[in-house]
Design a protein around this motif. Sequence first.
Motif, PDB file in Angstrom:
ATOM      1  N   GLY A 131      37.384  50.945   8.062  1.00  0.00           N
ATOM      2  CA  GLY A 131      38.294  50.314   9.001  1.00  0.00           C
ATOM      3  C   GLY A 131      39.630  49.980   8.372  1.00  0.00           C
ATOM      4  N   SER A 132      40.286  48.965   8.920  1.00  0.00           N
ATOM      5  CA  SER A 132      41.565  48.500   8.396  1.00  0.00           C
ATOM      6  C   SER A 132      41.569  46.980   8.453  1.00  0.00           C
ATOM      7  N   GLY A 133      42.293  46.385   7.571  1.00  0.00           N
ATOM      8  CA  GLY A 133      42.298  44.930   7.499  1.00  0.00           C
ATOM      9  C   GLY A 133      41.161  44.424   6.633  1.00  0.00           C
ATOM     10  N   SER A 134      41.153  43.136   6.376  1.00  0.00           N
ATOM     11  CA  SER A 134      40.124  42.550   5.533  1.00  0.00           C
ATOM     12  C   SER A 134      38.794  42.539   6.261  1.00  0.00           C
ATOM     13  N   LEU A 135      37.718  42.553   5.480  1.00  0.00           N
ATOM     14  CA  LEU A 135      36.370  42.606   6.030  1.00  0.00           C
ATOM     15  C   LEU A 135      35.637  41.335   5.613  1.00  0.00           C
ATOM     16  N   ASP A 136      35.614  40.375   6.513  1.00  0.00           N
ATOM     17  CA  ASP A 136      34.964  39.102   6.230  1.00  0.00           C
ATOM     18  C   ASP A 136      33.640  39.009   6.970  1.00  0.00           C
ATOM     19  N   LEU A 137      32.682  38.376   6.320  1.00  0.00           N
ATOM     20  CA  LEU A 137      31.413  38.072   6.959  1.00  0.00           C
ATOM     21  C   LEU A 137      31.639  36.898   7.911  1.00  0.00           C
ATOM     22  N   ILE A 138      31.356  37.107   9.197  1.00  0.00           N
ATOM     23  CA  ILE A 138      31.570  36.079  10.212  1.00  0.00           C
ATOM     24  C   ILE A 138      30.257  35.351  10.455  1.00  0.00           C
ATOM     25  N   ALA A 139      30.302  34.034  10.410  1.00  0.00           N
ATOM     26  CA  ALA A 139      29.125  33.206  10.650  1.00  0.00           C
ATOM     27  C   ALA A 139      29.297  32.431  11.953  1.00  0.00           C
ATOM     28  N   LEU A 140      28.236  32.398  12.741  1.00  0.00           N
ATOM     29  CA  LEU A 140      28.195  31.620  13.980  1.00  0.00           C
ATOM     30  C   LEU A 140      27.187  30.501  13.792  1.00  0.00           C
ATOM     31  N   SER A 141      27.612  29.272  14.030  1.00  0.00           N
ATOM     32  CA  SER A 141      26.767  28.113  13.782  1.00  0.00           C
ATOM     33  C   SER A 141      26.494  27.371  15.081  1.00  0.00           C
ATOM     34  N   ARG A 142      25.228  26.977  15.256  1.00  0.00           N
ATOM     35  CA  ARG A 142      24.860  26.231  16.448  1.00  0.00           C
ATOM     36  C   ARG A 142      25.588  24.893  16.501  1.00  0.00           C
ATOM     37  N   VAL A 145      22.762  39.401  12.479  1.00  0.00           N
ATOM     38  CA  VAL A 145      21.517  39.080  11.779  1.00  0.00           C
ATOM     39  C   VAL A 145      21.363  37.567  11.782  1.00  0.00           C
ATOM     40  N   ALA A 146      20.171  37.097  12.111  1.00  0.00           N
ATOM     41  CA  ALA A 146      19.909  35.662  12.133  1.00  0.00           C
ATOM     42  C   ALA A 146      19.656  35.166  10.712  1.00  0.00           C
ATOM     43  N   LEU A 147      20.535  34.306  10.235  1.00  0.00           N
ATOM     44  CA  LEU A 147      20.328  33.685   8.932  1.00  0.00           C
ATOM     45  C   LEU A 147      19.161  32.697   9.012  1.00  0.00           C
ATOM     46  N   ASP A 148      19.129  31.941  10.074  1.00  0.00           N
ATOM     47  CA  ASP A 148      18.014  31.059  10.414  1.00  0.00           C
ATOM     48  C   ASP A 148      18.136  30.767  11.903  1.00  0.00           C
ATOM     49  N   ASP A 149      17.422  29.780  12.388  1.00  0.00           N
ATOM     50  CA  ASP A 149      17.462  29.480  13.817  1.00  0.00           C
ATOM     51  C   ASP A 149      18.808  28.933  14.269  1.00  0.00           C
ATOM     52  N   ASN A 150      19.647  28.524  13.330  1.00  0.00           N
ATOM     53  CA  ASN A 150      20.899  27.866  13.694  1.00  0.00           C
ATOM     54  C   ASN A 150      22.136  28.615  13.247  1.00  0.00           C
ATOM     55  N   HIS A 151      21.965  29.760  12.592  1.00  0.00           N
ATOM     56  CA  HIS A 151      23.125  30.497  12.096  1.00  0.00           C
ATOM     57  C   HIS A 151      22.935  31.991  12.354  1.00  0.00           C
ATOM     58  N   LEU A 152      24.033  32.644  12.697  1.00  0.00           N
ATOM     59  CA  LEU A 152      24.049  34.080  12.967  1.00  0.00           C
ATOM     60  C   LEU A 152      25.181  34.697  12.163  1.00  0.00           C
ATOM     61  N   LEU A 153      24.946  35.908  11.629  1.00  0.00           N
ATOM     62  CA  LEU A 153      25.935  36.588  10.799  1.00  0.00           C
ATOM     63  C   LEU A 153      26.315  37.923  11.427  1.00  0.00           C
ATOM     64  N   THR A 154      27.590  38.252  11.371  1.00  0.00           N
ATOM     65  CA  THR A 154      28.081  39.548  11.845  1.00  0.00           C
ATOM     66  C   THR A 154      29.420  39.825  11.174  1.00  0.00           C
ATOM     67  N   ALA A 155      30.086  40.878  11.580  1.00  0.00           N
ATOM     68  CA  ALA A 155      31.418  41.206  11.073  1.00  0.00           C
ATOM     69  C   ALA A 155      32.099  42.105  12.081  1.00  0.00           C
ATOM     70  N   ARG A 156      33.412  41.981  12.166  1.00  0.00           N
ATOM     71  CA  ARG A 156      34.203  42.819  13.060  1.00  0.00           C
ATOM     72  C   ARG A 156      35.112  43.692  12.207  1.00  0.00           C
ATOM     73  N   ILE A 157      34.917  44.991  12.308  1.00  0.00           N
ATOM     74  CA  ILE A 157      35.670  45.949  11.506  1.00  0.00           C
ATOM     75  C   ILE A 157      36.743  46.560  12.386  1.00  0.00           C
ATOM     76  N   ARG A 158      37.972  46.260  12.088  1.00  0.00           N
ATOM     77  CA  ARG A 158      39.083  46.801  12.849  1.00  0.00           C
ATOM     78  C   ARG A 158      39.155  48.316  12.662  1.00  0.00           C
ATOM     79  N   ASN A 159      39.264  49.039  13.800  1.00  0.00           N
ATOM     80  CA  ASN A 159      39.298  50.508  13.791  1.00  0.00           C
ATOM     81  C   ASN A 159      38.068  51.095  13.106  1.00  0.00           C
ATOM     82  N   GLY A 160      36.961  50.372  13.151  1.00  0.00           N
ATOM     83  CA  GLY A 160      35.753  50.838  12.483  1.00  0.00           C
ATOM     84  C   GLY A 160      35.074  52.003  13.154  1.00  0.00           C
ATOM     85  N   LYS A 161      35.459  52.324  14.402  1.00  0.00           N
ATOM     86  CA  LYS A 161      34.870  53.481  15.061  1.00  0.00           C
ATOM     87  C   LYS A 161      35.466  54.788  14.573  1.00  0.00           C
TER      88      LYS A 161
END
Length: 925
Positions: free
Chosen positions: A483-494, A462-478
Amino acid sequence: MTDLEKLETSQPPRRTSGLRPYWAIVVDSFHSALASRVLWAAMIAIWLLLASLAPIGLREDYTTQFRWFDIYNGTRMKAMLAQGIVDPASQTQPIGRLAAAMPDEMHRKLQRVGEGDEVRIRLTLLTEALNELIASDAERDDKPDSASQPTPASEPASEAEPDAQTESAPQAEPAPQDKPAPEDWYDAEAWKSTLRLRELRELDDAEPGSLSPSLLERRARLRIEAALPGVFEARSARSALLTYAGLEFPTDFQVDRNQFETIFNQFVIPVLVNWLLGLVLVFLGVLVTASIVPDMLQTGSLHLLLSKPVSRWALLVSKFVGGCAFVLLCVTQLVLGLYLIAALRLGVWNARILWCIPVALLIFAVFYSVSVLAGLKWRSAIISIAAAGALAAICVVVGIIGGVVDARVVEPDRIASITVAGDDLFAVTGGSGVVRLNETTSSWDSIIDSEVMSHDRILAPVALDDNHLLTARIRNGKFTPFGSGSLDLIALSRSDDWSPQPTLRLPTATERLIRLSDTTIGAINSADVLITQSEKITDLLDEPASDTPEASNTSSSNTSSSSLDEDAEEEDAEDNTDSQPGKPSTKNRQPAARSVGSWLRALVTMQGGGNEDFQSILPAEVSMAPPVRIAFIPDSGAIAILSGSNLIRLDPSADGSLPWQLTANTTLPYQDDPGPPVIAASSQWLLIAQGELPLKIFDIKTLQQSGQWTAEERAPMVDGTPLAILPISDSHFVYRTATGNVDVIEVVNTPTTTSQTNPDDADSEPVASVEPVASIKHVRQLNVDEVEAVTWLPAGQATETPQDASTNKTSGTLVVAHDVDRVTRIELDREGRELSSSTVSPQRSVWRAIDYYLIGGLEWFTPQVLQLGDTTAAMVSGNRSMVIDTGGNDLEVIRYRLFRPLASCLLFILVVMTVACIYFSRTDF
């Protein structure tokens, strides 16, 4: 001139009799096959098989028992039951009553969970305990005097046991004899606080003694589901149970009739064609018919045949047809018998099953053509059989190689979802990775590495704005929603070159992220919708990251995400070391170190509730249960939630406080369909589509149904299960289906004349009135196919078309991922007309090039007999694709290749038989 040629030329001219000579040769070949003992052995085997399958039957009954796969969120269920034990305020509530009635061993485990211990509980143990409660409740209500007896569990706690309600800290579990009886867990007053389905309300209002034992168990199950919202998968009220000679199969396999027919048509039939018809009968057919051509080439036989007014190539083709006629007889018996069993015993009246006959005949013709050519060359039945077997081995090897390469090379690169942040395009791949499109080099740059056969799940960014993107990786989430392990919100910054950084802790079992406004981000799980402020995320990005998301996701989990191991085959050793029966174990407990408040907060977190970063927006009267679909309503900041058969609208509070306000609520009639639901909202309309059901149109403010688009109306224009609907204007939507196509549809108001009479005056004349009824108009199909994902950029966000946006010529840009990883941008106006388009075709990797040119070439040069199973599935089911809901809003689409396998096999037969005819015509035998 050879003797044979002299014989042919010396025959006096005779008047031919049309097709009679050829028909005589076909009959002669058929008689030769009938003389084979292998044929009669095959016929007897077919009759025995049909006789053994004839006792199979199907019985429908109410869905009463829980199975382990009925639990969608086991962590939430365990936390809720544990809270019912240790929380004094919950002990008189439904969850507390259920927990108190659990078997002693399960009660001890749940109490340890409530005290902060990490305890593994298998799902099968939980479902067995719940099924015991169902049986006990049904037995109690089935007694003749049960209606007149008071419910012991509804009586207030005795004065001798005040600690359960007054102590501020959890106490040791009472002895089993002090617990309420298992059959007394239900209390009508306590269950009034739950959100009960219409079916449960009707069963609760039924007269005592009027319900059958199955309905009593059904009612008990619905009561448990009402007490544990957001825990169980949605199931049909009735299930289809397989029987054999009147006896039920001892299996946990339980589906409704629609699901059973889908499995039968799209799984059982293709397996039947591939293996029973495509392997066994074809092999037997080749054994029987391999000697037809070598026997024909015997000197006396060939001279006799050539003495008839037939050409050589026609003689060979007639022999080929005669061999196929033999297999046609066997296949017709088997398929027709299976069709009658499916219709008369299983109730599946699907005449398309008979398409298996020509498909099986085509498979045989592929191998028999090679057998004929080998028989001409070497005049040996054994070599003919060996040649057909060699072709079968080649087809299997090529098919396996193609499948392995596709799974390990193509699928990890396949686009699953796409998101735009500013000028950059991001995608989630099938290998659970995140990539960014580099249009300069026409390639995808990896941000989070994809993995072959990955079990992880990446939330759609999800685009937070034009310069930031948010996602998360869930281990064994399928495998599990949490899932397993901690669930952190991952941010991608330009500014950080889109490097992933962990930020906030997401709620347990988060399945989807959604941007609700410029300042608000939402997290959705199976039971709640929670929000956080954007500034919390950006503030963390200003600080140096202490760990990478990969390390964060593999760190040891806390209580909220890893205390339940659903796939564990063995329980913790601690679970088997209780000191004495009836006494709780004290090993690893920490009652002195933690307060009741901290325990309850941890339990709420385990249930998917709010934490220090996210707060729930759901009012107390709103409860969610999977499957959950949420649509953001433009220009209002509100959301529409489809949860089971409930459709609700939530609007933000005027003062910005929580929870949000429930402004509209509608209960939809339950309809069985195996397809996943899809929801979309514009500022005027709300659309809901599911499988082959009618697409329903609702007014966005009142949520009252305004019209529908039936399957019969859309079939000539749109084909396939709906996967996504995107609003592009107030009344126009993009409609994506599983067949890989994208269409533009429009909601229109059609005036409809209705007549009404005055209810107070029976003699009054009907008064005609004109009322608008919403309907769907198909605008056009876009010129893209094999679509993997779509996203919509409104004109204000489509940075590439600012001039068009300012002049209102464009509604926005549709970004389409198709053909594995290609991307096309289509600019649309407000009426869905295409203004312009551009496509980016990323460079293939070395392995992708090998797959495309080498493996693809091998598949074209070899008959695709293994892929004919897909052809059969498409013919029998009437669908060109199949959609599998893997949970968490993730869908797996299987598209059937219908025409390519048919064309490949027909072309192969034509080429081989042409070579055989030329060789037979020009060779001296």
